[in-house]
Design an enzyme around this catalytic site. Structure first.
Site, PDB file in Angstrom:
ATOM      1  N   GLY A  41       0.813  -1.211   0.000  1.00 59.68           N
ATOM      2  CA  GLY A  41       0.000   0.000   0.000  1.00 59.68           C
ATOM      3  C   GLY A  41       0.845   1.258   0.000  1.00 59.68           C
ATOM      4  O   GLY A  41       0.646   2.163  -0.814  1.00 59.68           O
ATOM      5  N   GLY A 215       5.886  -8.041 -20.104  1.00 59.26           N
ATOM      6  CA  GLY A 215       5.033  -6.866 -20.198  1.00 59.26           C
ATOM      7  C   GLY A 215       3.687  -7.115 -19.547  1.00 59.26           C
ATOM      8  O   GLY A 215       3.587  -7.861 -18.569  1.00 59.26           O
ATOM      9  N   ASP A 242       4.249  -2.747  -7.578  1.00 56.63           N
ATOM     10  CA  ASP A 242       3.636  -1.617  -6.878  1.00 56.63           C
ATOM     11  C   ASP A 242       3.846  -0.319  -7.646  1.00 56.63           C
ATOM     12  O   ASP A 242       2.941   0.515  -7.744  1.00 56.63           O
ATOM     13  CB  ASP A 242       4.234  -1.491  -5.477  1.00 56.63           C
ATOM     14  CG  ASP A 242       3.962  -2.714  -4.616  1.00 56.63           C
ATOM     15  OD1 ASP A 242       2.936  -3.371  -4.826  1.00 56.63           O
ATOM     16  OD2 ASP A 242       4.795  -3.008  -3.742  1.00 56.63           O
TER      17      ASP A 242
END
Length: 301
Positions: A41, A215, A242
């Site tokens: 996060g 990819g 992330d």
């Protein structure tokens, strides 16, 4: 400026570089040790903030010294932390990361990240409804994620769901999110026994499967497409996913097409993995613009 809230984990990473990972009962000598700010996060929030979004964080930390540093890091990145709660019963989250030849293996300890409740998510509905996009990952309890999906659907705010680490989510919640961004392993957990091409066709312009150095695969409504990754020599792949998610969220929220947003995310990830650390490698928008791969038509500010 895009307004994005990230709901998720906030942790400290303990990073070990080694030429050999130990077998059971074996001790090996490592090459280096360091600590860094992490948590999926927090990583995604930092990525979105560095790339120009107005970012708020929802999460939970302990009342230890690690928490002081984690909150200070988010604030230094320009992220609003007023909705990050401190709890006394659990330590702040952490992860032990071993890196061998540029690839990582991770043990994640949720700690206080597991204290995020569905009730608290419901209380934050007024804050959530003001966003262009909300991002969430699997390093917080399932009940909190499902309540987040319910609340955001009710107030018509799109959600990007990054199902990492891999675990299941209800079919209803999967239908309601705007984007799902698993890697290949996470895809198999979410859709066991199903062919990638079939599921991509089932979720056109919604399911984005990140495939590392290959990819990102997605279905554009007509066919399955692969948006190739930028070829670089990785130093540390920790946080690559992330960085991609945070960058994609910024680009899409700013009005870029899905394919353009994927290319933007791929570029950010390729720059990030050329440095050590989940957050230290995340590029700023200025660094992105200096890359020869940056497309001027993206016109992000």
């Amino acid at each position: 400026m895009a307004k994005i809230t990230v709901v998720g984990s906030i942790s400290t990473d303990f990073i070990i570089q080694t030429d050999k990972r130990p077998q059971v009962g074996e001790t090996v000598e490592g090459k280096d040790f360091s600590t860094a700010f992490g948590g999926k996060g927090a990583n995604q929030a930092v990525a979105a903030a560095r790339l120009g979004a107005e970012v708020s964080m929802i999460g939970t930390v302990g009342k230890d010294t690690f928490a002081d540093e984690l909150l200070g890091n988010l604030k230094a990145s320009g992220i609003f932390t007023g909705n990050v709660e401190r709890v006394t019963e659990l330590p702040s989250g952490s992860a032990v990361i071993t890196i061998k030849e540029g690839d990582n293996a991770i043990i994640y300890i949720p700690g206080a990240n597991n204290a995020l409740t569905a009730e608290r998510i419901g209380q934050l509905q007024p804050d959530l409804k003001t966003n262009d996009l909300v991002i969430v990952q699997n390093e917080v309890p399932v009940a909190a994620i499902e309540e987040l999906v319910r609340v955001c659907t009710e107030v018509e705010v799109p959600i990007l769901y990054n199902p990492a680490p891999a675990r299941g989510l209800s079919a209803e919640a999967i239908e309601q999110v705007r984007f799902i961004t698993p890697n290949e392993t996470e895809f198999e957990v979410l859709f066991p026994g199903e062919k990638m091409e079939d599921v991509l066709a089932q979720y056109p312009n919604k399911l984005l499967i990140t495939a590392g150095s290959q990819g990102v695969y997605y279905h554009d409504g007509t066919q399955v497409k692969l948006v190739p990754a930028n070829k670089v020599e990785p130093v540390d792949t920790t946080g690559a996913g992330d960085t991609f998610n945070g960058a994609f969220a910024v680009a899409w929220s700013a009005g870029l097409s899905i394919e353009e947003s994927i290319r933007f995310g791929n570029l950010a990830a390729s720059l990030a993995i050329q440095k050590m650390g989940a957050q230290t490698g995340i590029p700023t928008l200025e660094e992105m613009k200096r890359s020869e791969k940056y497309e001027k038509t993206w016109n992000l500010k």
